[in-house]
Write a protein that holds these residues in place. Structure first.
Motif, short mmCIF file in Angstrom:
data_model
loop_
_atom_site.label_atom_id
_atom_site.label_comp_id
_atom_site.label_asym_id
_atom_site.label_seq_id
_atom_site.Cartn_x
_atom_site.Cartn_y
_atom_site.Cartn_z
N ILE A 64 0.84 -1.21 0.00
CA ILE A 64 0.00 0.00 0.00
C ILE A 64 0.87 1.25 0.00
N VAL A 65 1.89 1.25 0.84
CA VAL A 65 2.80 2.40 0.91
C VAL A 65 3.52 2.59 -0.42
N HIS A 66 3.96 1.50 -1.01
CA HIS A 66 4.66 1.59 -2.30
C HIS A 66 3.75 2.15 -3.39
N ASP A 67 2.47 1.74 -3.38
CA ASP A 67 1.52 2.25 -4.38
C ASP A 67 1.30 3.76 -4.22
N GLN A 68 1.32 4.22 -2.96
CA GLN A 68 1.11 5.64 -2.70
C GLN A 68 2.36 6.46 -3.01
N TYR A 69 3.53 5.87 -2.83
CA TYR A 69 4.79 6.58 -3.03
C TYR A 69 5.72 5.74 -3.92
N PRO A 70 5.36 5.60 -5.20
CA PRO A 70 6.14 4.72 -6.09
C PRO A 70 7.55 5.21 -6.38
N ASP A 71 7.81 6.50 -6.18
CA ASP A 71 9.14 7.04 -6.45
C ASP A 71 10.11 6.88 -5.28
N TYR A 72 9.60 6.34 -4.19
CA TYR A 72 10.42 6.18 -2.99
C TYR A 72 10.79 4.72 -2.77
N LYS A 73 11.89 4.51 -2.08
CA LYS A 73 12.32 3.17 -1.68
C LYS A 73 12.30 3.08 -0.16
N PRO A 74 12.00 1.91 0.39
CA PRO A 74 11.98 1.78 1.86
C PRO A 74 13.39 1.85 2.44
N ASN A 75 13.52 2.62 3.49
CA ASN A 75 14.79 2.69 4.23
C ASN A 75 14.73 1.77 5.44
N ASN A 76 13.64 1.90 6.21
CA ASN A 76 13.43 1.00 7.34
C ASN A 76 11.96 1.02 7.75
N ILE A 77 11.57 -0.02 8.46
CA ILE A 77 10.19 -0.16 8.96
C ILE A 77 10.26 -0.37 10.46
N GLU A 78 9.44 0.37 11.20
CA GLU A 78 9.43 0.27 12.67
C GLU A 78 8.12 -0.31 13.14
N ILE A 79 8.20 -1.42 13.90
CA ILE A 79 7.01 -2.10 14.40
C ILE A 79 7.03 -2.06 15.92
N GLN A 80 6.04 -1.40 16.51
CA GLN A 80 5.94 -1.31 17.96
C GLN A 80 5.44 -2.64 18.53
N PRO A 81 5.75 -2.94 19.80
CA PRO A 81 5.40 -4.25 20.37
C PRO A 81 3.94 -4.40 20.78
N VAL A 82 3.21 -3.29 20.93
CA VAL A 82 1.82 -3.35 21.41
C VAL A 82 0.88 -3.67 20.25
N ALA A 83 -0.20 -4.41 20.54
CA ALA A 83 -1.11 -4.88 19.48
C ALA A 83 -1.79 -3.73 18.75
N ASN A 84 -2.16 -2.67 19.48
CA ASN A 84 -2.88 -1.55 18.85
C ASN A 84 -1.94 -0.45 18.37
N SER A 85 -0.70 -0.81 18.09
CA SER A 85 0.27 0.19 17.67
C SER A 85 0.28 0.35 16.15
N THR A 86 0.81 1.48 15.71
CA THR A 86 0.96 1.75 14.28
C THR A 86 2.19 1.04 13.73
N VAL A 87 2.29 1.02 12.40
CA VAL A 87 3.50 0.55 11.72
C VAL A 87 4.03 1.73 10.92
N THR A 88 5.28 2.10 11.14
CA THR A 88 5.85 3.30 10.52
C THR A 88 6.90 2.91 9.49
N PHE A 89 6.72 3.47 8.29
CA PHE A 89 7.66 3.26 7.19
C PHE A 89 8.48 4.54 7.01
N TYR A 90 9.79 4.38 6.83
CA TYR A 90 10.66 5.50 6.52
C TYR A 90 11.19 5.29 5.10
#
Length: 377
Positions: A64-90
């Motif tokens: 989904i992130v790649h479709d929204q930002y096709p000109d960008y490449k992933p640098n890193n992904i941060e996953i919090q330990p709590v179930a209701n946490s967000t997932v952050t892409f850099y």
């Protein structure tokens, strides 16, 4: 000798005072960086999870992130330990270093909830101000020199403060009902004495980031040799694989590293390198203790590890520099101590300047001239 030390203390303080104020105040904010971000921007870290809903695949979120930002490449992904946490892409665009786009996603709906330039986030700016005065390498040189001066100021200040036996009690407490001049002197000398150990350690650990030779001294002390470059293992990526390999990496990481912690998937700079997955152990009181695992891109196959427990003594000591510098060594008690000491450290150039200015403005006492006695013929 004491006059020479006083002269050194004065002029080093006047030369570095403004930088010390900026660095100390910004440092006091960085002590509680994580807590303040969670308090004032909770939407960056948590979502309202629907009852009974399941989290989406990490691979699906990445798509989904790649479709929204096709000109960008992933640098890193941060996953919090709590179930209701967000997932952050850099994400990064091109080969420019340091220019990242932060994309926060809701793992239950796949919705992108927040985007921002990483360099413009509040605490990133504060950290840039703390380390570089927002002036790049020039600012790093200025803060390094000022930090070195500050370490000498602390030593010289302790020598100047050291009391004689009959003045020891006076040097150990602030006389709050005294005149402004005396109160200001007490705030500078007495408070400076009580925090001198903490701020001296803070100044020394700060020099490790400023000068490579200081960093190498740490490794020489513990390992007997300079810091070795950390090499990411080589691992050719697998293409055309239909498995959810990012989820496989997260599951394997949590299986191998069973403690609670933030998982950070970092994509390699070179195609032939493995993916690095760091997990910070949040079960420990000391912050920023990270174990690293390596996986093959495209398949999620385990390649190797670099665990904190297996690191050299020098590497372990280097890992502890950050929590010592920021007060995260023993949790909340040392954080509060570091915060208070940083605020007092920021006040020392001000009170020191007022002491110097008061002496400078003091009018010299005019000498009385006696009239000549009359003589008689």
């Amino acid at each position: 000798m004491k006059r020479l030390i006083g002269w050194l203390h004065l002029w080093l303080g006047l030369s570095s005072g403004l930088v010390v104020i900026v660095v100390a105040l910004s440092g006091s904010l960085l002590v509680f960086e994580d807590e303040l971000e969670h308090l004032f921007q909770p939407s960056l870290f948590s979502v309202n999870a629907p009852v009974g809903a399941e989290r989406m695949s990490l691979d699906a979120l990445a798509a989904i992130v790649h479709d929204q930002y096709p000109d960008y490449k992933p640098n890193n992904i941060e996953i919090q330990p709590v179930a209701n946490s967000t997932v952050t892409f850099y994400l990064k665009k091109g080969k420019a270093k340091g220019q990242l786009l932060m994309v926060v996603t809701d793992p239950y709906t796949g919705k992108i909830t927040h985007t921002a330039d990483q360099d413009k986030r509040f605490f990133v700016v504060v950290k840039n101000l703390h380390r570089y005065l927002c002036m790049g390498e020039t600012g790093k040189m200025i803060t390094g020199i000022s930090c070195s001066m500050f370490a000498l100021i602390i030593i010289s200040g302790l020598i100047l403060w050291w009391p004689k036996k009959n003045t020891r009690k006076q040097r150990m407490k602030v006389k709050w009902n005294a005149s402004f001049k005396r109160l200001n002197w007490d705030l500078h000398a007495v408070f400076g004495f009580y925090i001198h150990v903490v701020i001296f350690i803070t100044a020394l650990t700060g020099l490790i980031w400023s000068y490579k030779w200081v960093n190498n001294l740490l490794f020489y002390a513990f390992d007997g040799k300079p810091q070795a470059k950390v090499e990411v293992p080589e691992s050719k990526p697998v293409k055309g694989n239909e498995i959810a390999w990012l989820d496989k990496i997260v599951a394997a990481t949590n299986q191998r590293l069973t403690y609670n912690g933030i998982v950070n998937i970092r994509f390699p700079e070179k195609k032939e390198q493995a993916i690095s997955v760091g997990k910070e152990n949040t079960d420990r009181i000391t912050t920023h203790i990270v174990d690293v695992l390596y996986f093959q891109s495209g398949s999620g196959a385990f390649v190797g590890d670099k665990l904190f427990a297996n690191d050299t003594k020098g590497t372990q000591a280097r890992r502890l520099v950050y929590p010592i510098h920021t007060g995260g060594l023993l949790g909340w008690p040392t954080k509060i101590l570091a915060f208070i000491c940083a605020l007092i450290a920021a006040s020392l150039p001000v009170t020191g300047f007022l002491i110097w200015w008061g002496k400078k403005q003091k009018k010299p006492v005019a000498k009385k001239h006696s009239s000549p006695k009359a003589t008689t013929a």
